[in-house]
Write an enzyme that holds these catalytic residues in place. Structure first.
Site, PDB file in Angstrom:
ATOM      1  N   THR A   1       1.144  -1.158  -0.605  1.00 44.76           N
ATOM      2  CA  THR A   1      -0.346  -0.023   0.154  1.00 44.76           C
ATOM      3  C   THR A   1       1.266   1.077  -0.230  1.00 44.76           C
ATOM      4  O   THR A   1       1.405   0.660   0.803  1.00 44.76           O
ATOM      5  CB  THR A   1      -0.827   0.084   1.220  1.00 44.76           C
ATOM      6  OG1 THR A   1      -1.955  -0.938   1.095  1.00 44.76           O
ATOM      7  CG2 THR A   1      -1.084   1.528   1.317  1.00 44.76           C
TER       8      THR A   1
ATOM      9  N   HIS B   1      -6.762 -10.822  -0.980  1.00 42.76           N
ATOM     10  CA  HIS B   1      -6.496 -10.201   0.357  1.00 42.76           C
ATOM     11  C   HIS B   1      -6.965 -11.359   2.380  1.00 42.76           C
ATOM     12  O   HIS B   1      -7.808 -11.062   2.106  1.00 42.76           O
ATOM     13  CB  HIS B   1      -6.305  -9.319   0.343  1.00 42.76           C
ATOM     14  CG  HIS B   1      -5.513  -8.444   1.619  1.00 42.76           C
ATOM     15  ND1 HIS B   1      -4.683  -9.511   2.402  1.00 42.76           N
ATOM     16  CD2 HIS B   1      -5.348  -7.283   1.796  1.00 42.76           C
ATOM     17  CE1 HIS B   1      -3.490  -8.586   3.197  1.00 42.76           C
ATOM     18  NE2 HIS B   1      -3.785  -7.424   2.778  1.00 42.76           N
TER      19      HIS B   1
ATOM     20  N   ASN C   1      -3.582 -10.409   7.513  1.00 44.10           N
ATOM     21  CA  ASN C   1      -2.950  -8.499   8.386  1.00 44.10           C
ATOM     22  C   ASN C   1      -4.499  -7.907   9.344  1.00 44.10           C
ATOM     23  O   ASN C   1      -4.248  -7.171   8.198  1.00 44.10           O
ATOM     24  CB  ASN C   1      -2.612  -7.854   7.157  1.00 44.10           C
ATOM     25  CG  ASN C   1      -1.714  -8.186   6.623  1.00 44.10           C
ATOM     26  OD1 ASN C   1      -0.581  -8.813   7.073  1.00 44.10           O
ATOM     27  ND2 ASN C   1      -0.926  -8.152   5.482  1.00 44.10           N
TER      28      ASN C   1
ATOM     29  N   TYR D   1      -7.705  -7.702   8.387  1.00 50.31           N
ATOM     30  CA  TYR D   1      -8.523  -6.996   7.216  1.00 50.31           C
ATOM     31  C   TYR D   1     -10.129  -8.670   7.001  1.00 50.31           C
ATOM     32  O   TYR D   1     -10.251  -9.079   7.868  1.00 50.31           O
ATOM     33  CB  TYR D   1      -8.064  -6.323   5.487  1.00 50.31           C
ATOM     34  CG  TYR D   1      -6.978  -5.603   6.143  1.00 50.31           C
ATOM     35  CD1 TYR D   1      -7.326  -4.759   6.417  1.00 50.31           C
ATOM     36  CD2 TYR D   1      -5.852  -6.394   5.702  1.00 50.31           C
ATOM     37  CE1 TYR D   1      -6.092  -3.577   6.835  1.00 50.31           C
ATOM     38  CE2 TYR D   1      -5.012  -5.561   6.163  1.00 50.31           C
ATOM     39  CZ  TYR D   1      -5.177  -3.894   6.328  1.00 50.31           C
ATOM     40  OH  TYR D   1      -4.408  -2.720   7.084  1.00 50.31           O
TER      41      TYR D   1
ATOM     42  N   ARG E   1      -3.677 -14.683  -0.052  1.00 53.71           N
ATOM     43  CA  ARG E   1      -2.746 -14.684   1.189  1.00 53.71           C
ATOM     44  C   ARG E   1      -3.305 -14.975   2.379  1.00 53.71           C
ATOM     45  O   ARG E   1      -4.406 -13.822   2.672  1.00 53.71           O
ATOM     46  CB  ARG E   1      -2.371 -12.845   0.932  1.00 53.71           C
ATOM     47  CG  ARG E   1      -1.239 -12.280   1.507  1.00 53.71           C
ATOM     48  CD  ARG E   1      -0.188 -11.401   1.130  1.00 53.71           C
ATOM     49  NE  ARG E   1       1.110 -10.948   1.479  1.00 53.71           N
ATOM     50  CZ  ARG E   1       2.433 -10.462   1.672  1.00 53.71           C
ATOM     51  NH1 ARG E   1       1.308  -9.443   2.733  1.00 53.71           N
ATOM     52  NH2 ARG E   1       3.710 -10.479   1.949  1.00 53.71           N
TER      53      ARG E   1
ATOM     54  N   ASN F   1      -3.053  -5.472  13.347  1.00 56.23           N
ATOM     55  CA  ASN F   1      -4.984  -5.585  13.347  1.00 56.23           C
ATOM     56  C   ASN F   1      -4.893  -5.995  14.566  1.00 56.23           C
ATOM     57  O   ASN F   1      -6.675  -6.148  14.941  1.00 56.23           O
ATOM     58  CB  ASN F   1      -5.622  -5.276  12.300  1.00 56.23           C
ATOM     59  CG  ASN F   1      -5.002  -4.010  10.765  1.00 56.23           C
ATOM     60  OD1 ASN F   1      -5.088  -2.865  11.362  1.00 56.23           O
ATOM     61  ND2 ASN F   1      -5.271  -4.571   9.694  1.00 56.23           N
TER      62      ASN F   1
ATOM     63  N   GLY G   1       9.203  -7.166   0.191  1.00 57.68           N
ATOM     64  CA  GLY G   1       8.463  -6.079   0.080  1.00 57.68           C
ATOM     65  C   GLY G   1       8.912  -4.150   0.528  1.00 57.68           C
ATOM     66  O   GLY G   1       9.401  -3.229  -0.697  1.00 57.68           O
TER      67      GLY G   1
END
Ligand SMILES: Cc1cc2nc3c(=O)[nH]c(=O)nc-3n(C[C@H](O)[C@H](O)[C@H](O)COP(=O)(O)O)c2cc1C
Length: 366
Positions: free
Chosen positions: A28, A178, A181, A183, A230, A238, A320
């Site tokens: 991002t 996704h 992480n 979400y 992923r 989070n 990354g």
């Protein structure tokens, strides 16, 4: 000459033969234009990195209600599809391949990012315990999200399917779901965030249901050989937790085998996960459970990646931060050159600086 497999051994990834095993991780960068539309600037950034075996785009919301941060690109409007065409054409012109990462942030959003100022949605009405929402007006306390009704879930699946169809129209080579992480899909998977009592909560089978339905819908658009997933089994980012991550992710990963996906992308445990008291499960634990190509990520460098590939713990490795700072990372790895250092102050937002101005090797030498 060693016959050992390494980062430079070609590999079959679903429908594609990749020239190397060096993948650009999804990153991002908060540089979409008004309407969360990708621009020529984004096209330059991705094209600079096209020598990767595969590029995975920054996370891209499939619906305005799935946005969690300022200026992240979407894949739900015609303008966004047109913007992404600039990116995919530039990457293809430079000989690369790019998958789009399909995203819905769930509870990590904030009313100020929602189209009508409504509450973000989640499996259950539980706010993240730590951190703050990222809004256009700066950091704000997280709100308690609204739990999705059971009859709304087909609509969520449809948003991913439509996002996948839009990614196809935008000229991508495939998509990554996704599921990592903290979400929305991860919020459904883990029992720290999912307290539902319907068919999407409770048992591990039920908590995996949304991920599997979304995967089936996305595969119906693309075919399984152009779809990756992923997951972050040890992730605490989070405010995520699970009472039995080996069982939860073991089940989800084995269930994903039914599709014959292009790859599974797993995050290794991090120092932050250790600090947060998470159960640290290396990707090698899940390796025997997944009957396909495994991509590993988190804090890998050239040597660690070559070792993981040589000993069979991973088939490919995504990078990354190293790809943020080194547009020509494969060439630098090939000649074992020194690496540019990433500048975290320009990671999230801004313009050219820290985005398209990291030098490639030739420029440095001249
Ligand atoms: C600036 C930045 C943005 C990121 N954005 C995403 C993202 O959009 N989607 C995602 O799945 N992970 C994202 N991540 C996590 C990275 O994909 C990767 O897991 C992490 O950087 C660890 O890999 P590395 O040690 O090679 O940097 C992001 C990480 C960074 C540093």
């Amino acid at each position: 000459m060693s016959a050992e497999i390494n980062l430079f051994s070609p590999i079959q990834l679903g429908a594609y033969t990749l020239p190397n095993r060096i993948v650009m991780a999804p990153l991002t960068r908060n540089r979409a234009s008004d309407g969360n539309v990708p621009t020529e600037l984004n096209a330059i950034y991705y094209a600079q990195r096209a020598s990767a075996g595969l590029l995975i785009s920054e996370a891209t919301q499939v619906t305005p209600y799935g946005q969690g941060y300022p200026a992240t690109p979407g894949i739900h409007s015609p303008e966004q599809v047109e913007g992404w065409k600039l990116v995919t054409e530039a990457v293809h012109t430079h000989g690369g391949r790019i998958f789009l990462q399909l995203w819905h942030v769930g509870r990590i959003s904030h009313p100020s990012l929602q189209p009508d100022g409504v509450l973000p949605v989640a499996p259950s009405a539980i706010a993240p315990a730590e951190g703050e929402a990222s809004t256009y007006e700066g950091p704000k306390p997280y709100v308690t999200p609204r739990a999705l009704e059971t009859d709304e879930l087909p609509g969520i699946v449809e948003q991913y399917r439509q996002g996948a169809a839009n990614a196809l129209a935008a000229g991508f080579d495939g998509v990554e779901i996704h599921g990592a992480n903290g979400y929305l899909l991860d919020q459904f998977l883990r029992d720290g965030t999912n307290k539902r009592t319907d068919a999407y909560g409770g048992s591990i089978e039920n908590r995996s249901r949304l991920l599997l339905e979304v995967t089936a819908a996305v595969v119906s658009v693309w075919g399984a050989d152009r779809v990756g997933v992923r997951l972050s089994p040890s992730g605490t980012f989070n405010s995520m937790s699970d009472s039995d991550p080996k069982a939860t992710f073991g089940y989800a990963i084995e269930a994903l085998n039914q599709f014959g996906l292009a790859y599974l992308h797993l995050l290794e445990p991090s120092e932050a996960d250790e600090r947060h008291g998470g159960m640290l499960i290396p990707t090698s634990y899940f390796r025997p459970l997944f009957k396909g190509v495994l991509m590993a990520n988190w804090d890998y460098d050239r040597n660690k990646a070559n070792t993981a590939i040589a000993n069979g713990n991973a088939d490919l490795v995504s990078f990354g931060q190293l790809f943020i700072a080194n547009p020509d990372l494969p060439e630098r790895f090939r000649v074992n050159a020194s690496l540019n250092k990433p500048d975290p102050s320009t990671f999230y937002g801004g313009s050219e600086k820290g985005y398209i101005d990291y030098p490639a090797l030739e420029l440095q030498a001249s």
